[in-house]
Design a protein around this motif. Structure first.
Motif, PDB file in Angstrom:
ATOM      1  N   ASN A 194       0.895  -1.299  -0.023  1.00 52.60           N
ATOM      2  CA  ASN A 194       0.084  -0.011   0.001  1.00 52.60           C
ATOM      3  C   ASN A 194       0.598   1.264   0.081  1.00 52.60           C
ATOM      4  O   ASN A 194       0.150   2.602   0.118  1.00 52.60           O
ATOM      5  CB  ASN A 194      -0.927  -0.041   0.920  1.00 52.60           C
ATOM      6  CG  ASN A 194      -0.270  -0.233   2.482  1.00 52.60           C
ATOM      7  OD1 ASN A 194       0.930  -0.139   2.600  1.00 52.60           O
ATOM      8  ND2 ASN A 194      -0.911   0.188   3.515  1.00 52.60           N
ATOM      9  N   LEU A 195       2.256   1.113  -0.101  1.00 47.71           N
ATOM     10  CA  LEU A 195       3.004   2.429  -0.096  1.00 47.71           C
ATOM     11  C   LEU A 195       4.099   2.316  -1.484  1.00 47.71           C
ATOM     12  O   LEU A 195       4.416   1.033  -1.715  1.00 47.71           O
ATOM     13  CB  LEU A 195       3.907   2.323   1.269  1.00 47.71           C
ATOM     14  CG  LEU A 195       3.014   2.863   2.491  1.00 47.71           C
ATOM     15  CD1 LEU A 195       3.931   2.604   3.659  1.00 47.71           C
ATOM     16  CD2 LEU A 195       2.496   4.227   2.343  1.00 47.71           C
ATOM     17  N   TYR A 236       8.472  11.653  -2.871  1.00 48.76           N
ATOM     18  CA  TYR A 236       6.879  11.803  -2.451  1.00 48.76           C
ATOM     19  C   TYR A 236       6.601  10.169  -2.169  1.00 48.76           C
ATOM     20  O   TYR A 236       7.203   9.205  -2.470  1.00 48.76           O
ATOM     21  CB  TYR A 236       6.214  12.201  -3.444  1.00 48.76           C
ATOM     22  CG  TYR A 236       6.356  13.303  -4.022  1.00 48.76           C
ATOM     23  CD1 TYR A 236       5.504  14.548  -3.429  1.00 48.76           C
ATOM     24  CD2 TYR A 236       7.364  13.818  -4.841  1.00 48.76           C
ATOM     25  CE1 TYR A 236       5.754  16.151  -3.923  1.00 48.76           C
ATOM     26  CE2 TYR A 236       7.369  15.114  -5.197  1.00 48.76           C
ATOM     27  CZ  TYR A 236       6.727  16.102  -4.879  1.00 48.76           C
ATOM     28  OH  TYR A 236       6.839  17.584  -5.239  1.00 48.76           O
ATOM     29  N   THR A 237       5.521  10.055  -1.073  1.00 45.20           N
ATOM     30  CA  THR A 237       5.164   8.795  -0.890  1.00 45.20           C
ATOM     31  C   THR A 237       3.454   8.773  -1.312  1.00 45.20           C
ATOM     32  O   THR A 237       2.730   9.550  -1.041  1.00 45.20           O
ATOM     33  CB  THR A 237       5.025   8.772   0.504  1.00 45.20           C
ATOM     34  OG1 THR A 237       6.427   8.557   1.261  1.00 45.20           O
ATOM     35  CG2 THR A 237       4.386   7.286   1.094  1.00 45.20           C
ATOM     36  N   LEU A 238       3.367   7.633  -1.972  1.00 46.93           N
ATOM     37  CA  LEU A 238       1.936   7.140  -2.413  1.00 46.93           C
ATOM     38  C   LEU A 238       1.395   6.335  -1.667  1.00 46.93           C
ATOM     39  O   LEU A 238       2.089   5.397  -1.415  1.00 46.93           O
ATOM     40  CB  LEU A 238       2.017   6.842  -3.864  1.00 46.93           C
ATOM     41  CG  LEU A 238       0.838   6.191  -4.631  1.00 46.93           C
ATOM     42  CD1 LEU A 238      -0.130   7.630  -4.797  1.00 46.93           C
ATOM     43  CD2 LEU A 238       1.157   5.528  -5.900  1.00 46.93           C
ATOM     44  N   ARG A 239       0.195   6.431  -1.305  1.00 46.25           N
ATOM     45  CA  ARG A 239      -0.396   5.573  -0.218  1.00 46.25           C
ATOM     46  C   ARG A 239      -1.680   5.116  -0.627  1.00 46.25           C
ATOM     47  O   ARG A 239      -2.171   6.043  -0.944  1.00 46.25           O
ATOM     48  CB  ARG A 239      -0.388   6.112   1.137  1.00 46.25           C
ATOM     49  CG  ARG A 239      -1.177   5.138   2.411  1.00 46.25           C
ATOM     50  CD  ARG A 239      -0.816   5.449   3.826  1.00 46.25           C
ATOM     51  NE  ARG A 239      -1.258   6.704   3.944  1.00 46.25           N
ATOM     52  CZ  ARG A 239      -2.586   7.050   4.723  1.00 46.25           C
ATOM     53  NH1 ARG A 239      -3.442   5.789   4.937  1.00 46.25           N
ATOM     54  NH2 ARG A 239      -3.212   8.070   4.946  1.00 46.25           N
ATOM     55  N   ILE A 240      -1.986   3.831  -0.726  1.00 42.46           N
ATOM     56  CA  ILE A 240      -3.335   3.471  -0.947  1.00 42.46           C
ATOM     57  C   ILE A 240      -4.144   3.229   0.447  1.00 42.46           C
ATOM     58  O   ILE A 240      -3.672   2.400   1.126  1.00 42.46           O
ATOM     59  CB  ILE A 240      -3.607   1.891  -1.706  1.00 42.46           C
ATOM     60  CG1 ILE A 240      -2.684   2.146  -2.956  1.00 42.46           C
ATOM     61  CG2 ILE A 240      -4.965   1.676  -2.091  1.00 42.46           C
ATOM     62  CD1 ILE A 240      -2.520   1.122  -3.738  1.00 42.46           C
ATOM     63  N   LEU A 297      -6.231   7.195  -2.967  1.00 38.19           N
ATOM     64  CA  LEU A 297      -4.986   7.402  -3.193  1.00 38.19           C
ATOM     65  C   LEU A 297      -4.483   8.665  -2.391  1.00 38.19           C
ATOM     66  O   LEU A 297      -5.396   9.755  -2.402  1.00 38.19           O
ATOM     67  CB  LEU A 297      -4.324   7.716  -4.553  1.00 38.19           C
ATOM     68  CG  LEU A 297      -4.373   6.286  -5.180  1.00 38.19           C
ATOM     69  CD1 LEU A 297      -4.217   6.737  -6.766  1.00 38.19           C
ATOM     70  CD2 LEU A 297      -3.877   5.255  -4.804  1.00 38.19           C
ATOM     71  N   ILE A 298      -3.268   8.798  -1.687  1.00 38.92           N
ATOM     72  CA  ILE A 298      -2.876   9.960  -1.089  1.00 38.92           C
ATOM     73  C   ILE A 298      -1.352   9.993  -1.440  1.00 38.92           C
ATOM     74  O   ILE A 298      -0.815   8.956  -1.453  1.00 38.92           O
ATOM     75  CB  ILE A 298      -2.859   9.741   0.538  1.00 38.92           C
ATOM     76  CG1 ILE A 298      -4.327   9.755   0.947  1.00 38.92           C
ATOM     77  CG2 ILE A 298      -2.272  11.038   1.095  1.00 38.92           C
ATOM     78  CD1 ILE A 298      -4.579   9.391   2.416  1.00 38.92           C
ATOM     79  N   LEU A 299      -1.149  11.024  -1.763  1.00 32.93           N
ATOM     80  CA  LEU A 299       0.413  11.530  -2.293  1.00 32.93           C
ATOM     81  C   LEU A 299       0.856  12.723  -1.401  1.00 32.93           C
ATOM     82  O   LEU A 299       0.477  13.782  -1.059  1.00 32.93           O
ATOM     83  CB  LEU A 299       0.498  11.946  -3.802  1.00 32.93           C
ATOM     84  CG  LEU A 299       1.804  12.320  -4.321  1.00 32.93           C
ATOM     85  CD1 LEU A 299       2.559  10.805  -4.340  1.00 32.93           C
ATOM     86  CD2 LEU A 299       1.813  12.613  -5.922  1.00 32.93           C
TER      87      LEU A 299
END
Length: 55
Positions: free
Chosen positions: A30-31, A41-45, A51-53
């Motif tokens: 999820n990361l 940057y970190t992309l998180r599900i 999605l959160i960036l």
């Protein structure tokens, strides 16, 4: 805020954009880290499937 209907030209342009599956970027997790220039940057599900960036 008014919703606008995309024109056929815009629809064509969007279909030409590269597409990536978030699950592929996170390799089933999820990361994922995404680099842009010298920034990381970190992309998180999320559990809700959003999605959160973040920087």
């Amino acid at each position: 805020m008014n919703a606008q209907t995309p024109t056929s030209t815009l629809s064509y342009a969007v279909s030409m954009l590269p597409a990536h599956k978030a699950e592929d970027l996170t390799k089933g997790g999820n990361l994922a880290h995404i680099e842009l220039g010298d920034q990381l940057y970190t992309l998180r599900i999320t559990r809700a499937g959003k999605l959160i960036l973040t920087k």
